[in-house]
Design an enzyme around this catalytic site. Structure first.
Site, PDB file in Angstrom:
ATOM      1  N   ASP A 174       4.699   5.984  81.335  1.00 27.95           N
ATOM      2  CA  ASP A 174       5.096   5.109  82.448  1.00 27.95           C
ATOM      3  C   ASP A 174       4.764   3.626  82.305  1.00 27.95           C
ATOM      4  O   ASP A 174       4.370   2.982  83.288  1.00 27.95           O
ATOM      5  CB  ASP A 174       4.496   5.631  83.767  1.00 27.95           C
ATOM      6  CG  ASP A 174       4.799   7.099  84.018  1.00 27.95           C
ATOM      7  OD1 ASP A 174       5.700   7.658  83.376  1.00 27.95           O
ATOM      8  OD2 ASP A 174       4.118   7.681  84.884  1.00 27.95           O
ATOM      9  N   CYS A 196      -0.892   9.134  87.039  1.00 25.68           N
ATOM     10  CA  CYS A 196      -0.075   9.873  86.076  1.00 25.68           C
ATOM     11  C   CYS A 196      -0.816  10.208  84.792  1.00 25.68           C
ATOM     12  O   CYS A 196      -0.681  11.318  84.260  1.00 25.68           O
ATOM     13  CB  CYS A 196       1.209   9.105  85.776  1.00 25.68           C
ATOM     14  SG  CYS A 196       2.270   8.922  87.241  1.00 25.68           S
ATOM     15  N   LYS A 222      10.847  11.184  85.559  1.00 25.09           N
ATOM     16  CA  LYS A 222      10.107  12.224  86.274  1.00 25.09           C
ATOM     17  C   LYS A 222       9.749  11.776  87.680  1.00 25.09           C
ATOM     18  O   LYS A 222       9.658  10.586  87.964  1.00 25.09           O
ATOM     19  CB  LYS A 222       8.845  12.604  85.498  1.00 25.09           C
ATOM     20  CG  LYS A 222       7.820  11.488  85.377  1.00 25.09           C
ATOM     21  CD  LYS A 222       6.654  11.897  84.504  1.00 25.09           C
ATOM     22  CE  LYS A 222       5.658  10.788  84.337  1.00 25.09           C
ATOM     23  NZ  LYS A 222       4.883  10.457  85.521  1.00 25.09           N
TER      24      LYS A 222
END
Length: 188
Positions: free
Chosen positions: A22, A113, A82
């Site tokens: 990310d 995350c 996601k």
């Protein structure tokens, strides 16, 4: 002198996957030292390419947080989008296909995350390593507590430079010369 036995504690090009979590356009500007995190992650991706280590990545809610930043996006190719904070569902099939026991993680945010992915990977039986200088959170307290929690549950903390040399293992090879160039780069 005989070749030393493989050390099960060390990452090697044959047993490791690099996972980039990310590092996206709209989230990265709020991460302190984001430029250094991207720089270190890019060096890990370059080292992985030199040594033949597969690299995977994920993006959290791309519609809201944007795409992975360059130069990382072009090195990672198509990334799964996601909604779960953990990346495991998005990459489980690829990890099973690669069949490597060690995962080195870089990414953001450490306390969301990254941490949930690391804990899920541990529960699935992987050896999880975290490049602490290629990981971050918006707030230093969240980052520090996340590192402490992950380490206390079995994640091995390391750095970009340590990981690059650990993957390389030996001096005097063409790959070592390329890794040495990555290590000597001037940082942001």
């Amino acid at each position: 002198m005989p070749e030393p036995l493989p050390n099960p504690l060390l990452m090697t090009p044959e047993n490791t996957v690099l996972l980039v979590i990310d590092l996206q356009e709209k989230l990265l500007p709020s991460i302190p030292d984001g430029g250094r995190i991207v720089w270190n992650t890019r060096r890990l991706l370059d080292g992985a390419e030199i040594l033949g280590i597969p690299a995977l990545g994920t993006e959290q809610y791309r519609k809201g947080l944007g795409a992975t930043v360059e130069p990382l996006a072009s090195k990672l190719g198509e990334l799964p989008d996601k909604l779960h904070f953990s990346s495991c569902q998005a990459i489980a099939a690829k990890l099973a296909e690669l069949n490597r026991p060690k995962i080195l993680i870089a990414g953001i945010e450490a306390h969301v995350c990254v941490q949930q992915t690391a804990l899920d990977l541990l529960s699935l039986g992987y050896d999880v390593y975290l490049a602490a200088d290629a990981t971050g959170s918006r707030f230093s307290h969240d980052y520090e507590i996340a590192l402490r929690r992950m380490e206390s549950t079995g994640v091995t903390l390391t750095t970009t430079e340590a990981a690059l040399f650990e993957w390389c293992r030996v001096a005097g090879t063409p790959q070592f010369k390329q890794i040495s160039q990555l290590v000597r780069e001037e940082g942001p």
